[in-house]
Design a protein around this motif. Sequence first.
Motif, PDB file in Angstrom:
ATOM      1  N   UNK A  14       0.815  -1.216   0.000  1.00  0.00           N
ATOM      2  CA  UNK A  14       0.000   0.000   0.000  1.00  0.00           C
ATOM      3  C   UNK A  14       0.853   1.273   0.000  1.00  0.00           C
ATOM      4  N   UNK A  15       2.197   1.111   0.051  1.00  0.00           N
ATOM      5  CA  UNK A  15       3.122   2.236   0.119  1.00  0.00           C
ATOM      6  C   UNK A  15       2.753   3.183   1.260  1.00  0.00           C
ATOM      7  N   UNK A  16       2.644   2.602   2.475  1.00  0.00           N
ATOM      8  CA  UNK A  16       2.264   3.373   3.660  1.00  0.00           C
ATOM      9  C   UNK A  16       3.270   3.143   4.773  1.00  0.00           C
ATOM     10  N   UNK A  17       3.429   4.165   5.602  1.00  0.00           N
ATOM     11  CA  UNK A  17       4.294   4.097   6.773  1.00  0.00           C
ATOM     12  C   UNK A  17       3.652   4.939   7.867  1.00  0.00           C
ATOM     13  N   UNK A  18       3.618   4.399   9.087  1.00  0.00           N
ATOM     14  CA  UNK A  18       3.068   5.131  10.218  1.00  0.00           C
ATOM     15  C   UNK A  18       4.000   4.967  11.405  1.00  0.00           C
ATOM     16  N   UNK A  19       4.509   6.086  11.905  1.00  0.00           N
ATOM     17  CA  UNK A  19       5.379   6.040  13.072  1.00  0.00           C
ATOM     18  C   UNK A  19       4.563   5.652  14.299  1.00  0.00           C
ATOM     19  N   UNK A  20       5.161   4.812  15.145  1.00  0.00           N
ATOM     20  CA  UNK A  20       4.498   4.411  16.383  1.00  0.00           C
ATOM     21  C   UNK A  20       4.660   5.552  17.382  1.00  0.00           C
ATOM     22  N   UNK A  21       3.548   6.097  17.858  1.00  0.00           N
ATOM     23  CA  UNK A  21       3.544   7.260  18.747  1.00  0.00           C
ATOM     24  C   UNK A  21       2.615   7.014  19.931  1.00  0.00           C
TER      25      UNK A  21
END
Length: 112
Positions: free
Chosen positions: A92-99
């Motif tokens: 999906x070409x996605x990245x989410x930083x864990x916060x």
Amino acid sequence: MENVKFSDWEKLDLRIGEIVDVENIEGADKLYKLSVDIGKEKPITLCAGIKEFYSKEDLIGKKIVVFVNLEPKTLRGVESQGMILAAGSKEENKCSLISPLDNSISNGSKIS
């Protein structure tokens, strides 16, 4: 998938950090050089391949989870002193930083 022993988990030092500065790395299309406050005297330096997902402005002040006792590695001439945790999907070409959801948590707080 191989199970991990609890004693192996205890070796990880995961901390809350806050991104205080973001720089481009010469010749690197995907990497940023991040300065991250993990509650010590001075920020640590991390290299992160998140340039295509986040602008510099989006990152400044963001609280993240940092793997602080990872062996340092030099990328494009910059020593990275840990690793940020992120979730991603290549399909999906996605990245989410864990916060943390609660931004009032102090920099350097240990995750356990």
